[in-house]
Design a protein around this motif. Structure first.
Motif, PDB file in Angstrom:
ATOM      1  N   LEU A 206      -2.350   0.896  -1.998  1.00  0.00           N
ATOM      2  CA  LEU A 206      -1.361   1.052  -0.949  1.00  0.00           C
ATOM      3  C   LEU A 206      -1.948   1.989   0.101  1.00  0.00           C
ATOM      4  CD1 LEU A 206       1.996   1.398  -2.933  1.00  0.00           C
ATOM      5  CD2 LEU A 206       0.798  -0.671  -2.161  1.00  0.00           C
ATOM      6  N   THR A 207      -1.722   1.672   1.365  1.00  0.00           N
ATOM      7  CA  THR A 207      -2.362   2.389   2.459  1.00  0.00           C
ATOM      8  C   THR A 207      -1.380   3.339   3.138  1.00  0.00           C
ATOM      9  OG1 THR A 207      -3.837   0.512   2.867  1.00  0.00           O
ATOM     10  CG2 THR A 207      -3.616   2.128   4.642  1.00  0.00           C
ATOM     11  N   PHE A 208      -1.835   4.571   3.396  1.00  0.00           N
ATOM     12  CA  PHE A 208      -1.024   5.590   4.066  1.00  0.00           C
ATOM     13  C   PHE A 208      -1.722   6.006   5.354  1.00  0.00           C
ATOM     14  CE2 PHE A 208       0.135   5.759  -0.361  1.00  0.00           C
ATOM     15  CZ  PHE A 208       1.506   5.991  -0.358  1.00  0.00           C
ATOM     16  N   GLY A 209      -0.964   6.010   6.466  1.00  0.00           N
ATOM     17  CA  GLY A 209      -1.509   6.430   7.753  1.00  0.00           C
ATOM     18  C   GLY A 209      -1.627   7.940   7.846  1.00  0.00           C
ATOM     19  N   THR A 210      -2.239   8.410   8.941  1.00  0.00           N
ATOM     20  CA  THR A 210      -2.454   9.844   9.114  1.00  0.00           C
ATOM     21  C   THR A 210      -1.136  10.610   9.165  1.00  0.00           C
ATOM     22  OG1 THR A 210      -2.557   9.547  11.518  1.00  0.00           O
ATOM     23  CG2 THR A 210      -4.640   9.505  10.305  1.00  0.00           C
ATOM     24  N   PHE A 211      -0.097  10.019   9.754  1.00  0.00           N
ATOM     25  CA  PHE A 211       1.203  10.697   9.817  1.00  0.00           C
ATOM     26  C   PHE A 211       1.997  10.540   8.524  1.00  0.00           C
ATOM     27  CE2 PHE A 211       1.115   6.865  12.554  1.00  0.00           C
ATOM     28  CZ  PHE A 211       1.739   5.976  11.705  1.00  0.00           C
ATOM     29  N   GLU A 212       1.430   9.839   7.545  1.00  0.00           N
ATOM     30  CA  GLU A 212       2.039   9.720   6.216  1.00  0.00           C
ATOM     31  C   GLU A 212       1.290  10.580   5.199  1.00  0.00           C
ATOM     32  OE1 GLU A 212       3.623   5.251   5.810  1.00  0.00           O
ATOM     33  OE2 GLU A 212       1.484   5.322   6.316  1.00  0.00           O
ATOM     34  N   TYR A 213       0.561  11.569   5.691  1.00  0.00           N
ATOM     35  CA  TYR A 213      -0.344  12.349   4.845  1.00  0.00           C
ATOM     36  C   TYR A 213       0.356  13.081   3.713  1.00  0.00           C
ATOM     37  CZ  TYR A 213       1.349  16.661   7.005  1.00  0.00           C
ATOM     38  OH  TYR A 213       2.143  17.698   7.411  1.00  0.00           O
ATOM     39  N   SER A 214       1.653  13.372   3.878  1.00  0.00           N
ATOM     40  CA  SER A 214       2.341  14.172   2.876  1.00  0.00           C
ATOM     41  C   SER A 214       2.477  13.441   1.547  1.00  0.00           C
ATOM     42  CB  SER A 214       3.721  14.591   3.400  1.00  0.00           C
ATOM     43  OG  SER A 214       4.241  15.676   2.680  1.00  0.00           O
ATOM     44  N   ALA A 215       2.549  12.117   1.571  1.00  0.00           N
ATOM     45  CA  ALA A 215       2.654  11.350   0.324  1.00  0.00           C
ATOM     46  C   ALA A 215       1.369  11.418  -0.498  1.00  0.00           C
ATOM     47  CB  ALA A 215       3.049   9.909   0.611  1.00  0.00           C
TER      48      ALA A 215
END
Length: 390
Positions: free
Chosen positions: A357-366
């Protein structure tokens, strides 16, 4: 409220509005699908969760000395009793003789003694062993060492927090909750609120999918377009780390319209505050109340969600009850949108469409949460290995 806390949120929210970016400080990452599908890993995670404080009940559900509550949390039978000095004691609700559950699930207001239904061993409200029928048959019994097994417990923010594993290295729950809890309790109505509208229900998804969702605002405008999306700016959420815990601030659309001044800035009016206590508890702060949720893994693909609304005072009129019920209903409808998508994701994990699953830079907290979880799991396994070695 801490004025520095409010001022900092105002400064950073203003900057986010000017730049169109929240204060992200992470890189995009990928998470293996196996993190969400392994029953073996879920079993390890459940052991870990039992070693961290869990918000098992509202303080107001055990209102006065002598009141008690028997319940099951994370597979553990618990007995909570308010003592004569007002303190809450938490026990494993298991007889020290042959292991039967001492008190059936339920509650009461006048605890004088608790008697095991198997052989009538009797325990005092403070957990001490009071009586043993035919005690001559137990010549080596030490009553002082045979009381109900006590667990670490504390009341904070109107909630009773308990560490369910008596072998947990966490004995000081206050230290774990730390400054983040102090900040939460500083908000009006959330130092000692009343618990309301408690419920539990199951979701067909891995518990970490439910946690992932709180750490990013990227989904808001799409997922919540039928409920609350219009109330918030698109993908603007500020994140503060407090060791393993964190605070998140989702900026409301009224912020740029009304352009509030820094002086006397009220964060709850212009954004949603979410307090996350590692590893599985969330308190969403609304303008005049809070919504607490914590998740319990049942398997790799099934999670039990426990919810508790925290309100300033018990409603005493039909109008007040209707008001709080409307707030609870909106919260539940919004969460249902998140959880429906979590179930959709879980159903597709085994398809082979994605290995990660891919997380963007603004989703770094996950991804940061996953790294912290992995670190804690490794620490748990290391402690277990040392115990076996000795």
């Amino acid at each position: 409220m801490n004025t520095h806390f409010a001022g900092e949120l105002h400064r950073r929210a203003t900057l986010a509005m000017q730049t169109g970016l929240a204060d992200a400080d992470g890189q995009g990452e990928r998470m293996p699908v196996s993190q969400y599908t392994s029953d073996e890993q879920t079993a390890q995670e459940l052991r870990l969760l039992r070693q961290f404080p869990q918000p098992v009940a509202g303080s107001s559900s055990i209102p006065s000395p002598g009141a008690w509550l028997s319940l099951t949390q994370f597979g553990a039978p618990l007995l909570l009793v308010r003592q004569t000095d007002g303190a809450i004691h938490a026990f494993i609700n298991v007889c020290r003789h042959r292991g039967a559950r001492v008190v059936p699930e339920g509650s009461g207001t006048e605890a004088r003694a608790f008697t095991c239904p198997y052989h009538a061993w009797t325990y005092q409200p403070d957990g001490g062993l009071r009586g043993v029928p035919d005690s001559f048959g137990f010549p080596c019994l030490k009553k002082e060492d045979s009381g109900l097994k006590r667990l670490a417990a504390v009341e904070r923010g109107g909630v009773i927090w308990v560490v369910l594993d008596p072998a947990s290295p966490i004995s000081d729950i206050d230290t774990h909750l730390g400054p983040l809890m102090e900040n939460l309790e500083s908000l009006d109505g959330l130092h000692s609120p009343v618990s309301y509208a408690q419920r539990s229900y199951d979701v067909n998804a891995n518990w970490k999918l439910l946690i992932d969702g709180i750490f990013e605002a990227y989904h808001f405008k799409v997922t919540h377009r039928q409920t609350i999306a219009h109330m918030f700016m698109n993908n603007l959420q500020l994140v503060d780390d407090f060791d393993l815990n964190r605070r998140l601030y989702l900026i409301k659309s009224r912020f740029p319209k009304e352009q509030p001044e820094a002086d006397d800035f009220e964060p709850r009016k212009y954004g949603n505050l979410t307090y996350y206590f590692f590893p599985n508890t969330i308190v969403l702060v609304q303008p005049d109340h809070g919504q607490l949720s914590y998740v319990e893994p049942l398997s790799a693909s099934r999670t039990r969600v426990h919810e508790l609304t925290l309100i300033p005072t018990e409603p005493t009129t039909e109008k007040a009850t209707a008001y709080w019920n409307a707030n609870v209903d909106l919260y539940r409808r919004t969460l249902a949108e998140d959880y429906a998508l979590a179930e959709s994701i879980q159903a597709g994990l085994a398809s082979g469409a994605n290995e990660h699953l891919t997380f963007g830079t603004f989703e770094y907290s996950a991804p940061r949460f996953h790294a912290q979880l992995r670190q804690q799991l490794d620490s748990l396994q290391s402690r277990a290995a040392k115990t076996v070695a000795t």
